[in-house]
Write a protein that holds these residues in place. Structure first.
Motif, PDB file in Angstrom:
ATOM      1  N   ARG A  77       4.032  -8.786  27.466  1.00  0.00           N
ATOM      2  CA  ARG A  77       5.363  -9.158  27.947  1.00  0.00           C
ATOM      3  C   ARG A  77       5.535 -10.680  27.874  1.00  0.00           C
ATOM      4  O   ARG A  77       6.570 -11.186  27.414  1.00  0.00           O
ATOM      5  CB  ARG A  77       5.551  -8.656  29.377  1.00  0.00           C
ATOM      6  CG  ARG A  77       6.962  -8.738  29.880  1.00  0.00           C
ATOM      7  CD  ARG A  77       7.135  -8.092  31.248  1.00  0.00           C
ATOM      8  NE  ARG A  77       7.052  -6.633  31.136  1.00  0.00           N
ATOM      9  CZ  ARG A  77       6.140  -5.872  31.748  1.00  0.00           C
ATOM     10  NH1 ARG A  77       5.240  -6.417  32.543  1.00  0.00           N
ATOM     11  NH2 ARG A  77       6.151  -4.573  31.589  1.00  0.00           N
ATOM     12  N   GLN A  78       4.512 -11.410  28.285  1.00  0.00           N
ATOM     13  CA  GLN A  78       4.576 -12.873  28.262  1.00  0.00           C
ATOM     14  C   GLN A  78       4.634 -13.412  26.829  1.00  0.00           C
ATOM     15  O   GLN A  78       5.422 -14.305  26.521  1.00  0.00           O
ATOM     16  CB  GLN A  78       3.374 -13.464  28.991  1.00  0.00           C
ATOM     17  CG  GLN A  78       3.402 -13.224  30.482  1.00  0.00           C
ATOM     18  CD  GLN A  78       2.105 -13.639  31.163  1.00  0.00           C
ATOM     19  OE1 GLN A  78       1.305 -14.372  30.597  1.00  0.00           O
ATOM     20  NE2 GLN A  78       1.904 -13.165  32.389  1.00  0.00           N
ATOM     21  N   TRP A  79       3.798 -12.841  25.938  1.00  0.00           N
ATOM     22  CA  TRP A  79       3.789 -13.312  24.549  1.00  0.00           C
ATOM     23  C   TRP A  79       5.085 -12.972  23.842  1.00  0.00           C
ATOM     24  O   TRP A  79       5.579 -13.747  23.022  1.00  0.00           O
ATOM     25  CB  TRP A  79       2.597 -12.751  23.785  1.00  0.00           C
ATOM     26  CG  TRP A  79       1.307 -13.414  24.175  1.00  0.00           C
ATOM     27  CD1 TRP A  79       0.219 -12.830  24.751  1.00  0.00           C
ATOM     28  CD2 TRP A  79       0.977 -14.799  24.036  1.00  0.00           C
ATOM     29  NE1 TRP A  79      -0.754 -13.779  24.983  1.00  0.00           N
ATOM     30  CE2 TRP A  79      -0.320 -14.988  24.554  1.00  0.00           C
ATOM     31  CE3 TRP A  79       1.660 -15.901  23.534  1.00  0.00           C
ATOM     32  CZ2 TRP A  79      -0.951 -16.220  24.570  1.00  0.00           C
ATOM     33  CZ3 TRP A  79       1.027 -17.150  23.551  1.00  0.00           C
ATOM     34  CH2 TRP A  79      -0.258 -17.292  24.069  1.00  0.00           C
ATOM     35  N   SER A  80       5.665 -11.829  24.163  1.00  0.00           N
ATOM     36  CA  SER A  80       6.946 -11.456  23.567  1.00  0.00           C
ATOM     37  C   SER A  80       8.032 -12.436  23.990  1.00  0.00           C
ATOM     38  O   SER A  80       8.850 -12.875  23.171  1.00  0.00           O
ATOM     39  CB  SER A  80       7.319 -10.028  23.971  1.00  0.00           C
ATOM     40  OG  SER A  80       8.583  -9.695  23.485  1.00  0.00           O
ATOM     41  N   ALA A  81       8.044 -12.782  25.273  1.00  0.00           N
ATOM     42  CA  ALA A  81       9.024 -13.748  25.772  1.00  0.00           C
ATOM     43  C   ALA A  81       8.814 -15.113  25.123  1.00  0.00           C
ATOM     44  O   ALA A  81       9.778 -15.786  24.719  1.00  0.00           O
ATOM     45  CB  ALA A  81       8.923 -13.868  27.294  1.00  0.00           C
ATOM     46  N   PHE A  82       7.555 -15.518  24.976  1.00  0.00           N
ATOM     47  CA  PHE A  82       7.253 -16.801  24.337  1.00  0.00           C
ATOM     48  C   PHE A  82       7.749 -16.804  22.895  1.00  0.00           C
ATOM     49  O   PHE A  82       8.390 -17.760  22.441  1.00  0.00           O
ATOM     50  CB  PHE A  82       5.743 -17.072  24.381  1.00  0.00           C
ATOM     51  CG  PHE A  82       5.340 -18.303  23.629  1.00  0.00           C
ATOM     52  CD1 PHE A  82       5.559 -19.562  24.168  1.00  0.00           C
ATOM     53  CD2 PHE A  82       4.755 -18.215  22.373  1.00  0.00           C
ATOM     54  CE1 PHE A  82       5.199 -20.709  23.477  1.00  0.00           C
ATOM     55  CE2 PHE A  82       4.388 -19.348  21.678  1.00  0.00           C
ATOM     56  CZ  PHE A  82       4.614 -20.607  22.223  1.00  0.00           C
ATOM     57  N   ALA A  83       7.446 -15.722  22.153  1.00  0.00           N
ATOM     58  CA  ALA A  83       7.874 -15.635  20.751  1.00  0.00           C
ATOM     59  C   ALA A  83       9.398 -15.704  20.654  1.00  0.00           C
ATOM     60  O   ALA A  83       9.940 -16.358  19.760  1.00  0.00           O
ATOM     61  CB  ALA A  83       7.346 -14.349  20.121  1.00  0.00           C
ATOM     62  N   SER A  84      10.068 -15.048  21.567  1.00  0.00           N
ATOM     63  CA  SER A  84      11.526 -15.080  21.577  1.00  0.00           C
ATOM     64  C   SER A  84      12.037 -16.489  21.863  1.00  0.00           C
ATOM     65  O   SER A  84      12.991 -16.954  21.233  1.00  0.00           O
ATOM     66  CB  SER A  84      12.055 -14.102  22.619  1.00  0.00           C
ATOM     67  OG  SER A  84      13.450 -14.124  22.654  1.00  0.00           O
ATOM     68  N   ASN A  85      11.390 -17.180  22.780  1.00  0.00           N
ATOM     69  CA  ASN A  85      11.812 -18.533  23.164  1.00  0.00           C
ATOM     70  C   ASN A  85      11.639 -19.545  22.039  1.00  0.00           C
ATOM     71  O   ASN A  85      12.331 -20.564  22.008  1.00  0.00           O
ATOM     72  CB  ASN A  85      11.053 -19.020  24.399  1.00  0.00           C
ATOM     73  CG  ASN A  85      11.512 -18.327  25.655  1.00  0.00           C
ATOM     74  OD1 ASN A  85      12.592 -17.746  25.700  1.00  0.00           O
ATOM     75  ND2 ASN A  85      10.683 -18.366  26.685  1.00  0.00           N
ATOM     76  N   VAL A  86      10.692 -19.289  21.125  1.00  0.00           N
ATOM     77  CA  VAL A  86      10.476 -20.226  20.016  1.00  0.00           C
ATOM     78  C   VAL A  86      11.093 -19.688  18.723  1.00  0.00           C
ATOM     79  O   VAL A  86      10.670 -20.037  17.619  1.00  0.00           O
ATOM     80  CB  VAL A  86       8.976 -20.581  19.830  1.00  0.00           C
ATOM     81  CG1 VAL A  86       8.451 -21.358  21.025  1.00  0.00           C
ATOM     82  CG2 VAL A  86       8.144 -19.350  19.563  1.00  0.00           C
ATOM     83  N   ASN A  87      12.098 -18.824  18.897  1.00  0.00           N
ATOM     84  CA  ASN A  87      12.891 -18.302  17.777  1.00  0.00           C
ATOM     85  C   ASN A  87      12.064 -17.491  16.770  1.00  0.00           C
ATOM     86  O   ASN A  87      12.270 -17.587  15.571  1.00  0.00           O
ATOM     87  CB  ASN A  87      13.643 -19.424  17.063  1.00  0.00           C
ATOM     88  CG  ASN A  87      14.648 -20.080  17.973  1.00  0.00           C
ATOM     89  OD1 ASN A  87      15.282 -19.407  18.782  1.00  0.00           O
ATOM     90  ND2 ASN A  87      14.792 -21.389  17.871  1.00  0.00           N
ATOM     91  N   LEU A  88      11.137 -16.700  17.265  1.00  0.00           N
ATOM     92  CA  LEU A  88      10.371 -15.780  16.419  1.00  0.00           C
ATOM     93  C   LEU A  88      10.778 -14.355  16.789  1.00  0.00           C
ATOM     94  O   LEU A  88       9.999 -13.574  17.325  1.00  0.00           O
ATOM     95  CB  LEU A  88       8.866 -15.985  16.616  1.00  0.00           C
ATOM     96  CG  LEU A  88       8.315 -17.344  16.174  1.00  0.00           C
ATOM     97  CD1 LEU A  88       6.865 -17.498  16.620  1.00  0.00           C
ATOM     98  CD2 LEU A  88       8.438 -17.487  14.660  1.00  0.00           C
TER      99      LEU A  88
END
Length: 89
Positions: A30-41
């Motif tokens: 969940r955290q990595w998905s949010a991070f990826a989304s935040n950096v436009n991935l």
């Protein structure tokens, strides 16, 4: 990790530990998905969301196994079952 003569409690505890480890992985995904989304991935985030749903599904199955084993501990096997010997606690 199969052992001969494994008892119901050992199996239940092992599955509970697996459940706990998967819960941690769900949090991490969940955290990595949010991070990826935040950096436009977005594509990576979507793949991680898919992995998250699959791991969560597996965790639900493990939870069901643990509940079933706990019930077997309390009431013993049903009559006409597969011949499993369970000693109710």
């Amino acid at each position: 990790m199969c052992r001969e003569g494994i008892d119901l409690v050992t199996l239940k505890v092992a599955l509970k530990h697996s459940f706990d480890r998967l819960e941690q992985e769900v949090d991490h995904l969940r955290q990595w998905s949010a991070f990826a989304s935040n950096v436009n991935l977005g594509e990576i985030s979507s793949m991680l969301e898919d992995a998250l749903s699959r791991v969560s599904g597996g965790n639900e199955v493990l939870s069901g196994c643990v509940r079933s084993l706990a019930e077997l501990q309390v009431r013993g096997p049903t009559t006409g079952g597969p011949g499993v010997t369970v000693t109710p606690m």
